[in-house]
Design a protein around this motif. Structure first.
Motif, PDB file in Angstrom:
ATOM      1  N   TRP A   1       4.563  -2.068   3.149  1.00 47.47           N
ATOM      2  CA  TRP A   1       5.094  -2.230   1.887  1.00 47.47           C
ATOM      3  C   TRP A   1       4.947  -3.660   1.183  1.00 47.47           C
ATOM      4  N   ALA A   2       4.992  -4.446   2.158  1.00 40.79           N
ATOM      5  CA  ALA A   2       4.705  -6.070   1.621  1.00 40.79           C
ATOM      6  C   ALA A   2       3.150  -6.025   1.066  1.00 40.79           C
ATOM      7  N   ALA A   3       2.098  -5.510   1.952  1.00 34.11           N
ATOM      8  CA  ALA A   3       0.728  -5.595   1.632  1.00 34.11           C
ATOM      9  C   ALA A   3       0.706  -4.836   0.525  1.00 34.11           C
ATOM     10  N   ALA A   4       1.244  -3.532   0.327  1.00 34.20           N
ATOM     11  CA  ALA A   4       1.113  -2.696  -0.988  1.00 34.20           C
ATOM     12  C   ALA A   4       1.591  -3.409  -2.235  1.00 34.20           C
ATOM     13  N   THR A   5       2.489  -4.161  -2.093  1.00 32.91           N
ATOM     14  CA  THR A   5       3.241  -4.839  -3.176  1.00 32.91           C
ATOM     15  C   THR A   5       2.049  -5.846  -3.885  1.00 32.91           C
ATOM     16  N   VAL A   6       1.497  -6.767  -2.852  1.00 34.11           N
ATOM     17  CA  VAL A   6       0.918  -7.948  -3.106  1.00 34.11           C
ATOM     18  C   VAL A   6      -0.666  -7.209  -3.593  1.00 34.11           C
ATOM     19  N   TYR A   7      -0.961  -6.131  -3.143  1.00 32.73           N
ATOM     20  CA  TYR A   7      -1.975  -5.456  -3.727  1.00 32.73           C
ATOM     21  C   TYR A   7      -2.046  -5.027  -5.191  1.00 32.73           C
ATOM     22  N   TYR A   8      -0.868  -4.517  -5.515  1.00 36.34           N
ATOM     23  CA  TYR A   8      -0.905  -3.795  -6.778  1.00 36.34           C
ATOM     24  C   TYR A   8      -0.394  -5.036  -7.602  1.00 36.34           C
ATOM     25  N   TRP A   9       0.282  -5.960  -7.352  1.00 35.29           N
ATOM     26  CA  TRP A   9       0.684  -6.966  -8.177  1.00 35.29           C
ATOM     27  C   TRP A   9      -0.395  -7.895  -8.282  1.00 35.29           C
ATOM     28  N   GLY A  10      -0.966  -8.237  -7.310  1.00 34.58           N
ATOM     29  CA  GLY A  10      -2.203  -9.340  -7.473  1.00 34.58           C
ATOM     30  C   GLY A  10      -3.444  -8.523  -8.056  1.00 34.58           C
ATOM     31  N   LEU A  11      -3.677  -7.541  -8.189  1.00 38.38           N
ATOM     32  CA  LEU A  11      -4.838  -7.084  -8.812  1.00 38.38           C
ATOM     33  C   LEU A  11      -4.648  -6.477 -10.151  1.00 38.38           C
ATOM     34  N   THR A  12      -3.463  -6.598 -10.784  1.00 38.72           N
ATOM     35  CA  THR A  12      -3.232  -6.153 -12.070  1.00 38.72           C
ATOM     36  C   THR A  12      -2.733  -7.588 -12.852  1.00 38.72           C
ATOM     37  N   ALA A  13      -1.374  -7.630 -12.698  1.00 37.83           N
ATOM     38  CA  ALA A  13      -0.697  -8.540 -13.726  1.00 37.83           C
ATOM     39  C   ALA A  13      -1.119  -9.873 -13.408  1.00 37.83           C
ATOM     40  N   THR A  14      -1.428 -10.255 -11.923  1.00 38.14           N
ATOM     41  CA  THR A  14      -1.799 -11.767 -11.415  1.00 38.14           C
ATOM     42  C   THR A  14      -3.072 -11.896 -12.228  1.00 38.14           C
ATOM     43  N   ALA A  15      -4.131 -10.775 -11.927  1.00 43.37           N
ATOM     44  CA  ALA A  15      -5.452 -11.209 -12.149  1.00 43.37           C
ATOM     45  C   ALA A  15      -5.651 -11.143 -13.642  1.00 43.37           C
TER      46      ALA A  15
END
Length: 238
Positions: A100-114
């Motif tokens: 769940w933590a890896a998925a959260t980082v994946y979704y957040w990191g490659l959309t809003a953060t990028a």
């Protein structure tokens, strides 16, 4: 603390901006390939934890600087932005391999953060403290997103997608409550940020919140579908 400042104004897609984006891309690909090339579980675990410690030490130090008496500003110093909670979740994911933590980082990191890295809200260029903190925090989340999914192999699923959507909505509501009490605008859920970001195109407040949420839900689904199809294909092959 004069070393924290510079007189040079930040220029969108200027030299320091492009360099930060390029370094992020190189680190994300390089450390992921390095992890995949390691032959055994033990050295892979050491690399995972070395990355977690590096992010924790550097980003943790910057967070403490932001909270120090000489630097603290209520509207920007609290670790409530998506990149703040994101790097903490990323460190946890690297250490524990929680999906769940890896998925959260994946979704957040490659959309809003990028996207934030492409149109940052920054007053000063490199080597100011604000520049370094912004790009290290955001780059760490992007690098961990790529590393956890392609390097470690913690792939997203539709169940994790739904969990991330619900977690993000819950966190946004929590931050909205904090903003209401303190008069701040963390997560940009209480009003629009100053001009110069992608949110300029998402309509007035509060429309920009709902447009952002809709785009995120669609984008995260698109980031899930290829992996889910891959998982199904592997299962059928086996």
């Amino acid at each position: 603390m004069d070393w924290l400042w510079t007189q040079e104004h930040f220029a969108l897609f200027g030299t320091s901006h492009v360099a930060a984006l390029a370094i992020t891309a190189v680190l994300a690909v390089g450390i992921t390939l390095e992890r995949r090339a390691l032959p055994a579980r033990r050295p892979r675990t050491r690399l995972d934890r070395a990355l977690a410690i590096a992010v924790l030490v550097v980003q943790g130090t910057m967070t403490l600087i932001m909270l120090s008496p000489g630097m603290f500003v209520l509207r920007r110093s609290l670790p409530l932005q998506i990149c703040d909670i994101g790097w903490m979740i990323g460190v946890y994911a690297l250490w524990t391999k929680r999906r769940w933590a890896a998925a959260t980082v994946y979704y957040w990191g490659l959309t809003a953060t990028a996207l934030a890295m492409l149109t940052p809200e920054l007053p000063e260029a490199f080597p100011s403290f604000w520049f370094l903190m912004f790009f290290f925090g955001h780059a760490a989340l992007v690098v961990m997103a790529v590393y956890l999914v392609w390097g470690v192999g913690l792939r997203p699923t539709w169940r994790l997608y739904r969990q991330t959507v619900m977690f993000t909505i819950g966190y946004a509501l929590f931050v909205y409550g904090v903003n209401a009490v303190m008069g701040t605008n963390y997560f940009c859920v209480s009003r629009k940020p100053p001009p110069g970001t992608m949110l300029d195109y998402f309509g007035p407040y509060p429309m920009h919140v709902f447009v952002s949420a809709g785009i995120a839900i669609v984008a995260w689904a698109m980031l899930t579908w290829p992996w889910q199809s891959f998982n199904v294909a592997v299962a059928e092959h086996e």
